[in-house]
Design a protein around this motif. Structure first.
Motif, short mmCIF file in Angstrom:
data_model
loop_
_atom_site.label_atom_id
_atom_site.label_comp_id
_atom_site.label_asym_id
_atom_site.label_seq_id
_atom_site.Cartn_x
_atom_site.Cartn_y
_atom_site.Cartn_z
N ASN A 180 0.99 -1.27 0.11
CA ASN A 180 0.11 -0.11 -0.13
C ASN A 180 0.81 1.28 0.21
OD1 ASN A 180 -2.45 1.64 0.16
ND2 ASN A 180 -2.24 1.65 2.34
N ILE A 181 1.91 1.00 0.79
CA ILE A 181 2.82 2.37 0.86
C ILE A 181 3.61 2.61 -0.60
CG2 ILE A 181 4.72 3.50 1.96
CD1 ILE A 181 2.49 3.52 3.99
N LEU A 184 1.07 3.97 -2.76
CA LEU A 184 0.89 5.65 -2.61
C LEU A 184 1.89 6.53 -2.67
CD1 LEU A 184 -0.60 5.30 1.40
CD2 LEU A 184 -1.80 6.37 -0.70
N CYS A 217 -4.40 17.02 11.99
CA CYS A 217 -4.42 15.59 11.53
C CYS A 217 -4.50 14.78 12.64
CB CYS A 217 -2.94 15.60 11.04
SG CYS A 217 -2.19 17.01 10.46
N HIS A 221 -4.81 10.41 12.37
CA HIS A 221 -3.45 9.73 12.22
C HIS A 221 -3.10 9.46 13.68
CE1 HIS A 221 -2.15 9.88 8.18
NE2 HIS A 221 -2.77 10.96 7.93
N LEU A 235 -13.17 4.79 8.72
CA LEU A 235 -12.56 5.14 7.44
C LEU A 235 -11.95 3.89 6.78
CD1 LEU A 235 -10.36 8.20 8.51
CD2 LEU A 235 -12.73 8.04 7.67
N PRO A 237 -9.90 3.33 3.00
CA PRO A 237 -8.89 2.71 3.76
C PRO A 237 -8.61 3.59 5.00
CG PRO A 237 -7.96 3.86 1.83
CD PRO A 237 -9.27 3.69 1.85
N VAL A 240 -2.79 5.88 7.16
CA VAL A 240 -1.67 5.47 7.17
C VAL A 240 -0.87 5.49 8.64
CG1 VAL A 240 1.06 5.90 6.50
CG2 VAL A 240 -0.97 5.74 4.96
N PHE A 242 2.23 6.21 10.59
CA PHE A 242 3.63 6.46 10.15
C PHE A 242 4.79 5.76 10.36
CE2 PHE A 242 1.04 10.81 10.17
CZ PHE A 242 0.97 10.71 8.57
N GLN A 262 1.67 14.93 -0.71
CA GLN A 262 0.29 14.02 -0.35
C GLN A 262 -0.45 14.80 0.56
OE1 GLN A 262 2.31 11.10 1.39
NE2 GLN A 262 1.71 9.72 -0.12
N THR A 270 -9.86 8.49 -0.59
CA THR A 270 -9.62 8.27 0.77
C THR A 270 -9.98 9.29 1.70
OG1 THR A 270 -7.40 8.95 1.40
CG2 THR A 270 -7.46 7.05 -0.08
N ALA A 271 -10.01 9.15 2.73
CA ALA A 271 -10.40 10.39 3.71
C ALA A 271 -9.37 11.43 3.90
CB ALA A 271 -11.09 9.74 5.11
N PHE A 275 -4.93 19.83 1.71
CA PHE A 275 -4.66 20.87 2.66
C PHE A 275 -4.04 21.96 1.76
CE2 PHE A 275 -4.82 17.32 5.69
CZ PHE A 275 -5.61 17.87 6.56
N VAL A 287 5.03 20.51 8.96
CA VAL A 287 4.15 19.53 9.52
C VAL A 287 4.71 18.06 9.01
CG1 VAL A 287 2.41 19.41 7.89
CG2 VAL A 287 1.75 18.52 10.10
N VAL A 291 6.13 14.96 11.15
CA VAL A 291 5.66 13.71 10.87
C VAL A 291 7.01 12.68 11.00
CG1 VAL A 291 4.41 11.96 9.57
CG2 VAL A 291 3.39 14.14 10.17
#
Ligand code: HEC
Ligand code: HEC
Length: 338
Positions: A180-181, A184, A217, A221, A235, A237, A240, A242, A262, A270-271, A275, A287, A291
């Protein structure tokens, strides 16, 4: 002219007639009963959602139309009368405590709306909108259908895009967290994948980044960045995690540009919202550094390639730059840990 009772009465009647024609008759004759170029009819579910919207007074905080004077606020379309054809009652609302909703359709996925209606703080930690959980699942679904209708043909286009990408995002998620990562990150344009974060991750920058994380966030997250925020269970998916990203640093040379892209654009389908309208450039880099440092445990901040330094550059040496472990090393470590 002398003011006699007769003149007074005739004068009053004329003023009254002029007001009535200006405020009632003229608007009434000039009213069009034609759908606009983007109008589409509501289905039963959307109509039910419209009734819930009216009955619960959503219009006390939200408007449903963009006025000509809103042009400076970045509205893409000024509302037309025909947009509200057959909408009964058409409660346009004048208050703007919350955002205008006339183009809400397709801005977010259905699962985002579900989490947001259950508790707006789940998706927007600073929101003052009340919770609508008491409406129950069925009504929240109807309300969501109505939200996704707003914007008519323009919303249909956005919805089609959301649905196309949602299918792919769910498929990628179900194939397993690592792939998945990879999926993405591969969807980020190459130029951005080859770009480090140009902002040094100084203590001040990380404090700013943390503030943004908490305000925007946090409840998706999660406080420790593992994707287990309060919204997560609604949600698909889910957000993620992190803390697993370090495994990918061998595949991805840089993480800064990927995150920036992203966060700026969101992940359609996806949800994960975009921004770019709420956070300006420095905030997104900050930010993203937060992260990277706090949850991933690595940042590529402030490394080559760099152009000409800005006139202001904080003194900061990147302490995270020892070679990130390879996927094989991480797998080996995981096996040893088990
Ligand atoms: C007390 C004022 C208030 C009321 C009442 C209210 N909202 Fe909100 N709403 C807000 C605020 C403020 C925001 C912005 C923060 C957020 O997203 O939660 C918002 C955001 C939204 C959004 C997200 C818009 C976007 O794309 O970011 C939707 C959709 C929405 N409201 C729908 C509704 C519906 C439907 C109702 C009625 C059931 C309702 N709201 C009632 C204040 C309100
Ligand atoms: C409404 C929930 C929600 C909010 C709010 C949210 N995210 Fe996300 N985010 C997600 C979801 C869901 C995904 C995962 C999509 C997937 O797996 O397909 C995601 C993915 C991401 C990714 C991609 C990670 C990767 O390695 O590909 C990044 C980076 C990210 N979010 C950062 C943020 C930041 C920073 C904020 C706040 C400014 C934020 N998100 C706010 C739900 C959210």
């Amino acid at each position: 002219m002398k003011m006699t009772p007769k003149i007074f009465i005739i004068g009053s009647v004329l003023v009254w007639a002029a007001s009535i024609s200006l405020m009632v008759i003229f608007p009434w004759i000039s009213m069009e009963d034609e759908p606009s170029d983007i109008w589409t009819p509501m289905n039963e579910k959307e109509k039910a959602g419209h009734d819930i919207y009216v009955n619960n007074g959503c219009h006390y905080c939200h408007s449903l139309y963009v006025r000509t004077i809103d042009w400076g606020k970045g509205a893409e379309r000024i509302s037309k009368m025909g947009d509200y054809y057959q909408m009964q009652p058409a409660i346009l609302g004048t208050e703007r405590t919350g955002p205008d909703l006339s183009q809400e359709g397709g801005e977010h996925t259905d699962d985002w709306h579900k989490a947001h209606f259950i508790n707006p703080r789940y998706t927007n930690p600073l929101s003052l909108m009340p919770s609508w959980e008491f409406l129950g699942e069925k009504k929240i679904e109807q309300l969501t259908a109505y939200m996704q209708h707003l914007g008519w043909k323009m919303a249909d286009k956005r919805m089609a895009r959301q649905e196309k990408w949602q299918e792919k995002a769910i498929e990628a998620y179900e194939a397993g967290p690592d792939s998945n990562i990879t999926w993405l990150h591969n969807n980020v344009p190459e130029e951005w994948r080859n770009m480090p974060n140009p902002y040094p991750a100084t203590d001040a920058a990380l404090a700013r980044g943390r503030n943004i994380y908490e305000n925007f966030c946090l409840n998706c997250h999660g406080p420790v960045g593992d994707g287990q925020g309060k919204a997560a269970k609604y949600l698909d998916p889910p957000p993620v995690n992190f803390t697993t990203l370090k495994r990918h640093l061998a595949e991805d040379k840089y993480i800064g540009g990927i995150f920036y892209y992203q966060i700026m654009n969101g992940i359609t389908g996806t949800a994960m919202p975009y921004f770019k309208r709420q956070l300006e450039s420095e905030k997104i880099w900050d930010v993203s550094n937060f992260v990277a440092v706090w949850f991933v445990g690595y940042t590529d901040a402030n490394i080559e390639p760099r152009g000409i330094d800005a006139s202001y550059e904080p003194e900061w040496e990147n302490p995270y730059l020892e070679d990130p472990p390879t996927m094989e090393e991480m797998d080996k470590k995981k096996e040893e840990d088990q």
